[in-house]
Scaffold this motif. Structure first.
Motif, PDB file in Angstrom:
ATOM      1  N   THR A  13       0.807  -1.217   0.000  1.00 25.43           N
ATOM      2  CA  THR A  13       0.000   0.000   0.000  1.00 25.43           C
ATOM      3  C   THR A  13       0.839   1.265   0.000  1.00 25.43           C
ATOM      4  O   THR A  13       0.395   2.297  -0.491  1.00 25.43           O
ATOM      5  N   ASP A  14       2.064   1.228   0.543  1.00 26.04           N
ATOM      6  CA  ASP A  14       2.890   2.435   0.547  1.00 26.04           C
ATOM      7  C   ASP A  14       3.491   2.722  -0.838  1.00 26.04           C
ATOM      8  O   ASP A  14       3.955   3.829  -1.088  1.00 26.04           O
ATOM      9  N   LYS A  18      -2.300   6.592  -4.596  1.00 22.45           N
ATOM     10  CA  LYS A  18      -3.570   6.857  -3.924  1.00 22.45           C
ATOM     11  C   LYS A  18      -4.644   7.100  -4.981  1.00 22.45           C
ATOM     12  O   LYS A  18      -4.440   7.853  -5.924  1.00 22.45           O
ATOM     13  N   GLN A  20      -8.811   7.996  -6.061  1.00 27.08           N
ATOM     14  CA  GLN A  20     -10.032   8.658  -5.615  1.00 27.08           C
ATOM     15  C   GLN A  20     -11.111   8.393  -6.661  1.00 27.08           C
ATOM     16  O   GLN A  20     -10.818   8.253  -7.849  1.00 27.08           O
TER      17      GLN A  20
END
Length: 158
Positions: A13-14, A18, A20
């Motif tokens: 996940t890092d 990200k 949306q």
């Protein structure tokens, strides 16, 4: 090694960008000046637009020579896209012709690689609270502050 699940490795996940939820809106007026495909004129095309793993299909034109415009020019799809513009996937546009016996050859392809300049971010404070009154004359949309917009004005705002 990264975690292994369902026969594939999972991206940590890092590292993963990200995402949306984003609404991709498309205006399609019509198709013009299409050249023949395999010596047969294109008569009934439709468009598929792919972005972020989802496909948006635009209804076919029944007769390109009589009326070269699509029935509804506005379409949209909600898809999760990266926030960072460097990681935006391309938008792929495919034009296919609907021919006899269900044959739909691919007649044109386009790819839009960089569309970050056309991205608009709205917050919930920017959008008005809208209630559409179906019983009102000429389809008025009633705002919270007792102003009214016609549905066509509302569509251009949203």
């Amino acid at each position: 090694l990264p975690p292994f699940e369902a026969m594939r490795y999972l991206v940590p996940t890092d590292i993963r960008p990200k995402l949306q939820l984003t609404r991709v809106e498309v205006l399609t007026w019509g198709v013009r000046l299409m050249k023949d495909y395999k010596m047969i004129p294109i008569d009934s095309p439709h468009i598929d637009i792919e972005v972020g793993g989802k496909t948006l299909s635009i209804d076919k034109i029944s007769s390109l020579k009589k009326h070269p415009n699509f029935a509804s020019p506005h379409a949209y799809v909600d898809v999760e896209l990266p926030i960072n513009e460097e990681y935006l996937p391309p938008i792929n546009i495919r034009v296919m012709d609907n021919r006899a016996f269900g044959y739909t050859p691919l007649v044109a392809v386009a790819t839009i690689k960089e569309y970050g300049n056309y991205r608009t971010v709205y917050s919930l404070n920017d959008m008005p609270d809208v209630v559409i009154d179906e019983t009102a004359a000429n389809n008025q949309a009633i705002l919270q502050n007792d102003e009214s917009l016609s549905v066509s004005q509302l569509k251009t705002f949203c």
